[in-house]
Design a protein around this motif. Structure first.
Motif, short mmCIF file in Angstrom:
data_model
loop_
_atom_site.label_atom_id
_atom_site.label_comp_id
_atom_site.label_asym_id
_atom_site.label_seq_id
_atom_site.Cartn_x
_atom_site.Cartn_y
_atom_site.Cartn_z
N GLU A 184 0.85 -1.20 0.00
CA GLU A 184 0.00 0.00 0.00
C GLU A 184 0.88 1.25 0.00
O GLU A 184 1.75 1.39 0.86
CB GLU A 184 -0.87 -0.04 1.27
N ASP A 185 0.67 2.10 -0.97
CA ASP A 185 1.39 3.38 -1.05
C ASP A 185 2.91 3.21 -0.93
O ASP A 185 3.58 4.04 -0.31
CB ASP A 185 0.91 4.36 0.04
N GLY A 186 3.43 2.14 -1.50
CA GLY A 186 4.89 1.97 -1.48
C GLY A 186 5.47 1.81 -0.09
O GLY A 186 6.54 2.33 0.22
N THR A 187 4.76 1.08 0.78
CA THR A 187 5.28 0.84 2.14
C THR A 187 5.27 -0.66 2.44
O THR A 187 4.52 -1.42 1.83
CB THR A 187 4.39 1.53 3.21
N LEU A 188 6.09 -1.05 3.39
CA LEU A 188 6.12 -2.42 3.95
C LEU A 188 6.68 -3.48 3.00
O LEU A 188 6.67 -4.66 3.33
CB LEU A 188 4.73 -2.88 4.43
N GLY A 189 7.18 -3.08 1.85
CA GLY A 189 7.75 -4.08 0.94
C GLY A 189 8.93 -4.80 1.58
O GLY A 189 9.07 -6.03 1.47
N ASP A 190 9.79 -4.04 2.26
CA ASP A 190 10.94 -4.65 2.92
C ASP A 190 10.49 -5.56 4.08
O ASP A 190 11.05 -6.62 4.32
CB ASP A 190 11.95 -3.59 3.40
N ARG A 191 9.41 -5.13 4.75
CA ARG A 191 8.86 -5.95 5.85
C ARG A 191 8.27 -7.26 5.29
O ARG A 191 8.47 -8.33 5.85
CB ARG A 191 7.79 -5.13 6.56
#
Ligand SMILES: [Zn+2]
Length: 329
Positions: free
Chosen positions: A178-185
């Protein structure tokens, strides 16, 4: 070579050719069935999808992923009809969407009485092995997603189930961020659960323009989905510029592209006044007509562009390990 399941049967990975990694024939937000005054016009939907596929075939595409999860109006029958009518390779998914816009209610009810992650894993593995329902159609990919903040309890269960299904079946995973967040997580959660990083596409990575965020994922060894060209949450100029920067950093071997275009809606969630504009926004030929010229202007080579649509999708499905980051250009 690797066998890839499409909705019309298995293909050799060498047959993938030019591939869009994230488009949708149809989407219906959970609850759409209740809007009985907005009936789904199946023949019309089939025609619209065939037109879009033919426009892609005219550009030399031969394959696409429709990573619609089970709880977002996934329509296997429509995919089969369109694939049979066009000869296009359509790869469908098994999986569940982010809690906020997915069908969490069913699973949250079940979670009161059983290990719901195990039940989800049984579902995913059953579909991957025996096919979806009675269709005999086997998905070729697993789809999971997160909203903002951190993984919810529901999403944590979905991710654990997806990791188990990936481990038992060797199927790769693609995600919604969502909105370019949490991909690394997402990458951390899945790899900790045993999924090789190169078997993961962190979807909608182009929702962020932060190169540091992108490089963290690239260094972690996963693919980044620059898969929302045309969706105005970030401008296409910014998306293309971010992509070109990553290629310059040597990450061009781990980026895949698409539009996340939705060709038909179930329960039509858009007000009448917006429908035409939305249909114009969701055009799956945009990468070729508008984005490739931008990449060329930024100095991205033809070879690097071909990697995005041909080589990277194939290597992802074949499960070839990625070189340690920065080693190849
Ligand atoms: Zn999508």
């Amino acid at each position: 070579m690797t066998t890839i399941q499409t909705v019309t049967g298995p293909i050799d990975s060498r047959e993938l050719g030019r591939t869009l990694m994230h488009e949708h024939l149809a989407v219906g937000y959970p609850g759409w069935e209740a809007a009985t005054n907005e009936a789904f016009d199946r023949p019309a939907a089939t025609r619209v999808c065939i037109e879009h596929v033919e426009s892609l075939q005219a550009l030399g595409y031969s394959s696409m992923i429709d990573p619609c999860p089970n709880d977002l109006g996934r329509d296997i029958e429509l995919m089969v009809d369109v694939a049979e009518a066009t000869g296009f390779n359509i790869i469908c998914a098994t999986g569940l969407y982010k809690e906020h816009e997915g069908g969490a209610a069913h699973w949250q009810f079940r979670a009161r009485y059983e290990d719901v992650s195990a039940a989800m894993a049984d579902l995913f593995i059953g579909e991957l092995t025996d096919g979806v329902g009675g269709t005999g159609v086997r998905p070729g990919i697993i789809k999971v997603g997160t909203g903002l903040g951190d993984l919810t309890t529901h999403e944590t269960a979905v991710f654990a189930a997806a990791a188990r299904a990936a481990g038992e079946t060797g199927t790769p995973i693609t995600t919604h961020t969502e909105d370019g967040t949490l991909g690394d997580r997402q990458q951390e959660v899945l790899t900790t659960a045993g999924v090789p990083a190169h078997r993961i596409v962190i979807g909608h990575s182009c929702g962020s323009t932060e190169t540091d965020y992108h490089l963290r994922i690239a260094r972690g060894g996963s693919y980044l989905g620059f898969d929302r060209f045309g969706i105005p949450t970030v401008s296409d100029d910014d998306r293309a510029a971010s992509l070109a920067r990553l290629v310059e950093h040597g990450a061009g071997d781990r980026i895949v592209v698409s539009h996340d275009s939705v060709w038909c809606w179930k329960g039509n969630p858009w007000p009448v006044a917006l429908r035409e504009r939305i249909a114009k926004q969701f055009i799956p030929t945009r990468f070729d007509t508008e984005i490739i010229p931008k990449l060329q202007d930024s100095g991205v080579s033809e070879e690097a562009i071909a990697r995005l649509t041909v080589h990277n999708p194939r290597r992802y499905f074949e499960g070839e390990a990625l070189a340690s980051f920065g080693a190849s250009r």
